[in-house]
Write a protein that holds these residues in place. Structure first.
Motif, PDB file in Angstrom:
ATOM      1  N   ASP A 110       0.844  -1.206   0.000  1.00  0.00           N
ATOM      2  CA  ASP A 110       0.000   0.000   0.000  1.00  0.00           C
ATOM      3  C   ASP A 110       0.872   1.246   0.000  1.00  0.00           C
ATOM      4  OD1 ASP A 110       0.963   0.090   2.563  1.00  0.00           O
ATOM      5  OD2 ASP A 110      -0.981   0.298   3.535  1.00  0.00           O
ATOM      6  N   ARG A 130      -5.269   0.280   6.681  1.00  0.00           N
ATOM      7  CA  ARG A 130      -4.464  -0.621   7.511  1.00  0.00           C
ATOM      8  C   ARG A 130      -5.337  -1.298   8.573  1.00  0.00           C
ATOM      9  NH1 ARG A 130       1.351  -0.344   7.664  1.00  0.00           N
ATOM     10  NH2 ARG A 130       1.782  -0.644   5.460  1.00  0.00           N
ATOM     11  N   ASP A 183       5.757  -6.024   0.324  1.00  0.00           N
ATOM     12  CA  ASP A 183       5.408  -4.612   0.455  1.00  0.00           C
ATOM     13  C   ASP A 183       5.673  -3.957  -0.907  1.00  0.00           C
ATOM     14  OD1 ASP A 183       8.131  -4.267   0.243  1.00  0.00           O
ATOM     15  OD2 ASP A 183       8.446  -3.715   2.334  1.00  0.00           O
ATOM     16  N   SER A 198       1.174   3.382   2.186  1.00  0.00           N
ATOM     17  CA  SER A 198       1.821   3.604   3.475  1.00  0.00           C
ATOM     18  C   SER A 198       3.227   3.006   3.490  1.00  0.00           C
ATOM     19  CB  SER A 198       0.978   2.985   4.589  1.00  0.00           C
ATOM     20  OG  SER A 198       1.348   3.503   5.823  1.00  0.00           O
ATOM     21  N   ASN A 199       3.440   1.915   2.707  1.00  0.00           N
ATOM     22  CA  ASN A 199       4.794   1.357   2.579  1.00  0.00           C
ATOM     23  C   ASN A 199       5.762   2.431   2.089  1.00  0.00           C
ATOM     24  OD1 ASN A 199       3.540  -1.696   1.058  1.00  0.00           O
ATOM     25  ND2 ASN A 199       3.961  -1.319   3.213  1.00  0.00           N
ATOM     26  N   TRP A 208      -2.376  -4.884   4.732  1.00  0.00           N
ATOM     27  CA  TRP A 208      -0.976  -4.880   5.153  1.00  0.00           C
ATOM     28  C   TRP A 208      -0.418  -6.250   4.814  1.00  0.00           C
ATOM     29  CZ3 TRP A 208       1.359  -5.089  10.732  1.00  0.00           C
ATOM     30  CH2 TRP A 208       2.693  -4.618  10.697  1.00  0.00           C
ATOM     31  N   GLU A 215       5.505   4.163   6.683  1.00  0.00           N
ATOM     32  CA  GLU A 215       5.813   2.831   7.217  1.00  0.00           C
ATOM     33  C   GLU A 215       6.734   2.934   8.436  1.00  0.00           C
ATOM     34  OE1 GLU A 215       4.266   0.139   5.607  1.00  0.00           O
ATOM     35  OE2 GLU A 215       4.758  -0.754   7.543  1.00  0.00           O
TER      36      GLU A 215
END
Ligand code: SF4
Length: 763
Positions: A187, A417, A448, A189-190, A422, A194
């Protein structure tokens, strides 16, 4: 691709602004909105955005005030631009794709692609074809399902999620991926926060922020570190203004003197319209890129020394003794860090750091807010752990006006998340999911974002489904990412607008157009709403109000549910059709799987929804010891060889994530062009480079691959010494795929060693 030069480049540079927002923000928001759609639609979007019965702004994840405390205009310049960029009246039809080959489209700038308007029907690029052509929904989803079924292993598929996705669709996507047999759920956020999740998880046992808006308003001292709220979370400035009016102080730590950190003119208050506004930062700490770890290590060292000098007056021993472990080892380590290292790493004077320390000593509560200026460094996780050490020393966790505040960019990145998107969800979640839906979720971790790119390059991943976002442009090492995507058997994107991920595609490619946040969503069970979770863990409903951009659009929930049915065949325990018809039935299942979501449907129907409590505020730490953990973080600073600079990529003010809305960066005074690199005048003198010289940026990495961003204009700018700044995503090409933060694998986009070479071709 050919975005090396933008034909409309016409660079003008004016002095950086010393204040943010005010009337110009309103004017610019309206100008952009009206360039996209009618006054009527503009009024409709602006009256509904961030309102209790309206829709959530997709612009960022800053929370709204409680119901009853909201303004009629509860949005900022960027939120208004973003929602009207989505609500645009412009449309892309099949004729457009007949007219433009994929090669043509790949030659266009990101700005041009976005300006073409909303996607209206599913399109396919067949193997060997030069153009996209229309395809029906049934055929499109069957094609994708057949490719997924034909893979040797479910782990050869990637299911990427960007933070615009709502909770219901995110829950269904991860359910589908796991029922299909993989945890490959990279995602966005990775790529950004992260390090926050990892650092907070290790120190406090949960990867989320612990503060509320009330805490922000009533804190004695707020640090804003590596974050530019004036552009990326503009309504945060109203909150910081309230902090100031309540007597709190603000320390801004940044490599650039961003306008929003200096002074804020609230556009809805007389003092903001006709007055001088409110000064924001009481102290601006003009730090070297990557120096934040050293700064907090210095502050911790000073706090320990102050306690030594006056025992029992500085540290909160009661909190430390009750709630934490590892204090003594941490304290011993902190004392060993040398001042000369600290001053080199931060570029600050000892007096400046001591001035910050005095503010800390005078405060009864403190919050540290941060964003990618902290997370996207090799030592991003260590920095966040050191920030937690700093807060814990004075008991600034779990009391009013105190805590950790990672500020998220995408509106529902935190919620996605929470819903299970995730690649390494805990076994307890996987077990609950499997129990609820009658299957065994795979236990091994998935890829990821960075590992997913590597897997595509190595031929280990062959099908890529992107839900929202623009993976090709958001990812590091553009050349490698593009090779990875082009090497796939099939790439598919669930999107609202055209972007680079549609022009850099696999052998077969699908564009699956979807509803936007502002579009009304009607299914078999009637009109639906979706839910989101903001940066402060408030979960609430979002209801689209506009007629959909085209009758052929499907919602993300519908696309995922239909794809799952085609891919998985009969799944008696997973009623995909029912989920598509009534999102309330999805929420009922979320309530049974995701902790904290009991009575989800009932609680989210209340005005403003509900708050997910953070256990650290109740003294519960889900760490192996059950306590918060002081950590010893090795001192680290980026090593920059002589003649080089440390480059950070950043957004312009007129930009949302990978999407530029114009070529202007109003607050920084850089207008008409984006291929610019901002460098301190003293560094320029040392490097023998002049303002407005044309240069190529070349990054230095040990794999011997030359990564070059061509044709940049140098702008002499008050960046901190040794640092350079240039716009994202143009400079992603410089970030090596393997240059990642320790322990989080987050690309180091704020710490790329570069040299500036005279441009081979002048722009
Ligand atoms: S602060 Fe963020 S969520 Fe709020 S209106 Fe602006 S862009 Fe949207």
């Amino acid at each position: 691709m050919s975005t090396d030069e933008d034909p409309s480049d016409d660079l003008k540079v004016t002095p950086p602004k010393t204040w943010a927002t005010g009337v110009p923000a309103v004017t610019h928001a309206l100008e952009y909105s009206l360039s996209q759609t009618s006054p009527r639609r503009t009024a409709l979007t602006l009256l509904n955005i961030n309102q209790v019965k309206g829709f959530d702004c997709p612009g960022c994840a800053w929370p709204e005030p409680k119901p009853g405390q909201r303004h009629l205009n509860e949005y900022c310049e960027n939120g208004a631009k973003h929602i009207n960029d989505e609500a645009t009246s412009r449309r892309i039809t099949a004729d457009f794709f007949r007219e433009h080959s994929i090669e043509d489209l790949d030659d266009k700038s990101d700005y041009w692609l976005n300006q073409q308007g909303r996607l209206t029907e599913p399109m396919v690029k067949r193997p060997g074809a030069t153009h996209y052509e229309p395809i029906g929904w049934d055929e499109a989803l069957s094609l994708l399902a057949n490719e997924l079924r034909a893979l040797d292993s479910p782990d050869e598929a990637l299911f990427y999620v960007s933070g615009r996705l709502n909770n219901e669709a995110a829950f269904l996507l991860q359910l589908f991926a796991r029922a299909y047999g993989t945890n490959n759920l990279p995602d966005c956020s990775n790529l950004c926060h992260e390090s926050s999740g990892r650092g907070l998880g290790q120190s406090l046992g949960i990867g989320k922020g612990s503060v509320s808006l009330d805490d922000i308003h009533h804190s004695d001292l707020i640090f804003v570190v590596g974050q530019n709220p004036g552009t990326n979370h503009p309504r945060m400035l109203s909150s910081l203004e309230e902090t100031k009016r309540n007597g709190g102080q603000i320390v801004a730590v940044n490599t650039l003197p961003e306008a929003g950190l200096m002074r804020f003119k609230h556009p809805q208050k007389a003092r903001g319209v006709i007055g001088r506004g409110t000064p924001i930062a009481d102290q601006f700490v003009h730090i070297r890129a990557g120096g934040d770890l050293a700064l907090f290590q210095a502050l911790n060292k000073l706090l320990l020394e102050a306690e030594d000098a006056a025992p029992g007056t500085v540290l909160d021993h009661a909190w430390i003794d009750t709630h934490s472990t590892g204090f003594h080892e941490f304290a011993e380590h902190a004392r060993t860090i040398s001042w000369s290292d600290i001053l080199t790493a931060t570029g600050l004077t000892r007096e400046e750091i001591e001035q910050v320390h005095e503010r800390v000593l005078a405060s009864r509560s403190a919050i540290v807010c941060w964003a990618m200026g902290v997370t996207q460094h090799k030592h991003g996780v260590a920095t966040i752990r050191e920030i937690v050490n700093f807060l814990m020393l004075r008991g600034n966790i779990g009391k009013p006006g105190a805590g950790v505040c990672p500020v998220r960019g995408h509106s529902n990145v935190q919620g996605d998340r929470t819903m299970g998107v995730w690649e390494q969800m805990p076994q307890s979640f996987l077990d609950a999911l499997g129990r609820e839906f009658g299957f065994t979720a795979p236990a091994h971790h998935g890829y990821d974002a960075v590992r997913g790119i590597r897997a595509m390059l190595d031929g280990d991943a062959k099908v890529f489904l992107g839900v929202a976002g623009n993976f090709v442009r958001a990812s590091p090492d553009s050349a490698a990412t593009e090779r990875a995507m082009r090497g796939c058997r099939l790439t598919a994107h669930i999107s609202t607008k055209l972007n680079r991920s549609h022009t850099v595609c696999g052998e077969t490619a699908l564009i699956l157009p979807t509803l936007g946040r502002s579009d009304r969503d009607v299914q078999a069970g009637g009109e639906q709403f979706v839910t989101v979770e903001d940066s402060m863990s408030d979960v609430h409903a979002s209801r689209g109000k506009l007629p959909p951009a085209s009758p052929w659009l499907l919602s993300e929930v519908a696309i995922i549910a239909r794809l799952a049915r085609r891919t998985l065949g009969a799944t008696p325990d997973i009623p995909w059709e029912q989920f598509e018809g009534d999102y309330g039935t999805v929420r009922d299942r979320i309530a049974r799987v995701v902790p904290g979501f009991d009575n989800f449907n009932e609680r989210v129907s209340r005005p403003g929804g509900f708050h997910l409590p953070n256990p650290v505020n109740h003294g519960t730490f889900r760490t192996p010891t059950g306590k918060a953990t002081f950590t010893c973080n090795a001192f680290e600073m980026p090593l920059v060889p002589e003649g080089h600079l440390l480059l950070q990529s950043l957004r312009s003010h007129d930009q949302w994530n990978t999407v530029p809305y114009s070529l202007n960066d109003r607050y920084r005074g850089v207008l008409g062009a984006r291929r610019v690199v901002m460098v301190n005048p003293e560094d320029l003198a040392e490097l023998g480079i002049a303002d407005r010289d044309q240069v190529d940026l070349v990054s230095v990495w040990h794999d011997g691959v030359e990564r070059r961003a061509k044709n940049f204009t140098v702008v002499s700018y008050p960046a901190s010494r040794g640092s350079a700044a240039a716009y994202y995503p143009e400079t992603n090409v410089l970030v090596p795929l393997d240059s990642v933060a320790d322990a989080s694998n987050c690309p180091t986009s704020k710490g790329v060693v570069v040299r500036l070479e005279p441009a081979a071709v002048t722009a």
